[in-house]
Design a protein around this motif. Structure first.
Motif, PDB file in Angstrom:
ATOM      1  N   SER A   1       0.828  -1.208   0.000  1.00  0.00           N
ATOM      2  CA  SER A   1       0.000   0.000   0.000  1.00  0.00           C
ATOM      3  C   SER A   1       0.865   1.262   0.000  1.00  0.00           C
ATOM      4  CB  SER A   1      -0.923  -0.001   1.218  1.00  0.00           C
ATOM      5  OG  SER A   1      -0.193   0.015   2.427  1.00  0.00           O
ATOM      6  N   SER A   2       1.990   1.236   0.693  1.00  0.00           N
ATOM      7  CA  SER A   2       2.882   2.397   0.693  1.00  0.00           C
ATOM      8  C   SER A   2       3.497   2.607  -0.683  1.00  0.00           C
ATOM      9  CB  SER A   2       3.982   2.208   1.745  1.00  0.00           C
ATOM     10  OG  SER A   2       3.434   2.053   3.037  1.00  0.00           O
TER      11      SER A   2
ATOM     12  N   SER B   1       0.980   4.167  -2.968  1.00  0.00           N
ATOM     13  CA  SER B   1       0.818   5.596  -2.686  1.00  0.00           C
ATOM     14  C   SER B   1       1.923   6.411  -3.345  1.00  0.00           C
ATOM     15  CB  SER B   1       0.817   5.833  -1.176  1.00  0.00           C
ATOM     16  OG  SER B   1      -0.254   5.157  -0.557  1.00  0.00           O
TER      17      SER B   1
ATOM     18  N   LEU C   1      -5.365   0.862  -3.991  1.00  0.00           N
ATOM     19  CA  LEU C   1      -5.506   1.175  -2.572  1.00  0.00           C
ATOM     20  C   LEU C   1      -6.898   0.820  -2.058  1.00  0.00           C
ATOM     21  CD1 LEU C   1      -3.629   4.597  -2.421  1.00  0.00           C
ATOM     22  CD2 LEU C   1      -2.872   2.420  -1.459  1.00  0.00           C
TER      23      LEU C   1
ATOM     24  N   ASN D   1      -3.452   7.650   2.955  1.00  0.00           N
ATOM     25  CA  ASN D   1      -2.826   7.384   1.661  1.00  0.00           C
ATOM     26  C   ASN D   1      -3.861   7.334   0.545  1.00  0.00           C
ATOM     27  OD1 ASN D   1      -0.370   7.240   2.940  1.00  0.00           O
ATOM     28  ND2 ASN D   1      -0.277   5.009   2.954  1.00  0.00           N
ATOM     29  N   PHE D   2      -5.016   6.770   0.844  1.00  0.00           N
ATOM     30  CA  PHE D   2      -6.075   6.694  -0.153  1.00  0.00           C
ATOM     31  C   PHE D   2      -6.568   8.094  -0.540  1.00  0.00           C
ATOM     32  CE2 PHE D   2     -10.636   6.415  -1.127  1.00  0.00           C
ATOM     33  CZ  PHE D   2     -10.596   5.576  -2.233  1.00  0.00           C
TER      34      PHE D   2
ATOM     35  N   ALA E   1      -3.953   9.789  -2.679  1.00  0.00           N
ATOM     36  CA  ALA E   1      -3.950   9.246  -4.039  1.00  0.00           C
ATOM     37  C   ALA E   1      -5.139   9.767  -4.834  1.00  0.00           C
ATOM     38  CB  ALA E   1      -3.976   7.723  -3.983  1.00  0.00           C
TER      39      ALA E   1
ATOM     40  N   PHE F   1       3.164  12.542   2.938  1.00  0.00           N
ATOM     41  CA  PHE F   1       3.308  11.088   3.105  1.00  0.00           C
ATOM     42  C   PHE F   1       4.327  10.759   4.198  1.00  0.00           C
ATOM     43  CE2 PHE F   1       5.570   7.161   2.000  1.00  0.00           C
ATOM     44  CZ  PHE F   1       4.510   6.260   1.996  1.00  0.00           C
TER      45      PHE F   1
END
Length: 460
Positions: free
Chosen positions: A259-260, A263, A290, A317-318, A321, A435
């Motif tokens: 997931s990172s 992102s 994500l 993060n979502f 994005a 981030f």
């Protein structure tokens, strides 16, 4: 004649009865255990409904032991713990005592739960009706010693409710209690005493969870309306606490790291030029990726009041994005719009966005772009003299000279493209800083994890 026949039949019947009696009596002789069972169960004053006490005001002390063989599963979604245990109950029944010397020094005999008095002990947080009652007929036999001590030992697979705290998932530790209560018997009737448990799971740990400790505690629970004479009564109980610690390596490698990376790839859209056709599709693909991780976490964890730290991290993060898409659209519109950029209407902002910021963000400035475009309108000899490394110092180029060769429409487009590229770099830096900030704050929150709770059941 009839009298003779009756006599013969009578003699034949007596012989048959005598033969059957002899056959039964000589077929087998009861062993010492059978004789003890007959002796104990034939007592006139014994009843399976009466508690084994001389005074009705006395309490029956039931000692309980538990051995944990295996921790099978912990279903986080349903919050159900499945364990394999060995449970033992022991109490004193003086009515079932005998003199061992009278029965060949036999000191132990097997009895069935339905033959003698047994305490009704149930597990209050059990989710399986079959495992709720311990001293049931299906649990096997009881062992009775000559001094009147009764012991019940049985294996059981327990499915119990375990309320999970998932704030620090996947670095979480859980405490799952097992509550044992006498059924409808206050403490002045039955006193339940839980002995120290034994953890035998060292060779059979769960792949995801590790049993770090196993403790017990005794207490009394205030039960309102248990007896008709008293408004409240105390109910003796025993509790065993299972302390579990999760191994986070699986979720780190399959959830956190991918997931990172997604992102960071979403932020890479700002590195593409505005005229790149894959710019928006890249951002949308990262958002969809994500979303899959969000659904994965939602499918694993239960619905609790507190939001897990990892869920907050993924949500941030979502959102970032998702924001890359409208910002990319804005920069594309800025680079290829027909109208003049509003920021360039002021002299200060124009100088900032077309001269100073391009140098800081390593983007070709407006002057450099004008120079390159202006040389395209010159003859080949002038272009060679201006752009050649050898002649550039001898023939310095004046920006105003090239601006004269560029139309006003082209100048506006060059300014807009310069501003769009600068905004791309600034947004890239801003998203990377956000981030990094969110990642550091998440690490700090995880470091506040108290770890394994105190090895005590006193508060539960």
């Amino acid at each position: 004649m009839s009298t003779l026949m009756d006599l013969i039949l009578w003699i034949w019947f007596m012989h048959a009865v005598i033969a059957a009696t002899v056959q039964v009596s000589t077929g087998y002789a009861k062993n010492n255990e059978g004789q003890i069972r007959d002796y104990l169960l034939s007592q006139v004053n014994y009843s399976t409904n009466d508690r084994p006490v001389d005074d009705s005001r006395d309490s029956v002390n039931v000692t309980m032991g538990l051995i944990l063989f295996t921790m099978m599963d912990l279903n986080e979604r349903d919050q159900v713990l499945t364990t394999g245990c060995w449970i033992s109950l022991r109490w004193q029944d003086n009515r079932l005592a005998w003199n061992a010397s009278d029965f060949g020094n036999e000191t132990t005999v097997a009895m069935y739960p339905e033959e003698i008095w047994t305490p009704s002990i149930f597990i209050s947080n059990s989710l399986d009706t079959e495992s709720m009652s311990i001293a049931s007929p299906g649990r096997g036999v009881l062992l009775l010693t000559s001094d009147g001590t009764v012991s019940l030992s049985t294996t059981i697979v327990l499915s119990t409710k375990c309320s999970l705290m998932v704030q620090y998932f996947p670095y979480d530790t859980q405490l799952c209690p097992l509550y044992f209560f006498p059924e409808n018997q206050p403490s002045e009737k039955i006193s339940l005493i839980s002995s120290s448990p034994i953890d035998a799971t060292a060779k059979d740990d769960n792949n995801e969870w590790t049993v770090v400790n196993f403790t017990s505690n005794n207490g009394e629970y205030l039960m309102p309306g248990l007896t008709p004479n008293n408004s409240t009564s105390l109910l003796s109980y025993g509790v065993y606490c299972l302390f579990l610690q999760r191994d986070p390596s699986y979720y780190i490698s399959t959830l956190v790291i991918p997931s990172s990376v997604l992102s960071l790839l979403a932020f890479a859209t700002f590195c593409l030029p505005p005229d790149c056709g894959e710019r928006i599709s890249l951002g949308v693909s990262m958002v969809l990726g994500l979303t899959v991780f969000q659904l994965l976490v939602a499918d694993i964890l239960p619905t609790t009041k507190g939001l897990p730290i990892l869920n907050q991290y993924l949500s941030r993060n979502f959102m970032m994005a998702c924001l890359t898409i409208p910002f990319s659209l804005m920069n594309i519109k800025l680079a290829y719009g027909d109208s003049k950029v509003f920021l360039l209407k002021f002299s200060f902002t124009r100088k900032l966005f077309v001269e100073y910021l391009p140098r800081i963000t390593m983007v070709p400035s407006y002057t450099e772009r004008i120079r390159n475009v202006g040389t395209n309108h010159m003859n080949p000899v002038q272009t060679k003299e201006i752009l050649g490394n050898k002649f550039e110092s001898e023939f310095p180029v004046m920006p105003s000279t090239h601006e004269d060769n560029v139309s006003k429409r082209e100048k506006d487009k060059i300014e807009a493209r310069t501003v769009a590229l600068v905004m791309d770099k600034l947004l890239l830096f801003a998203f990377l800083i956000a981030f990094a900030t969110f990642s550091i704050s998440t690490i700090i929150q995880f470091n506040q994890n108290p770890g394994v709770p105190p090895y005590s059941c006193k508060e539960y």
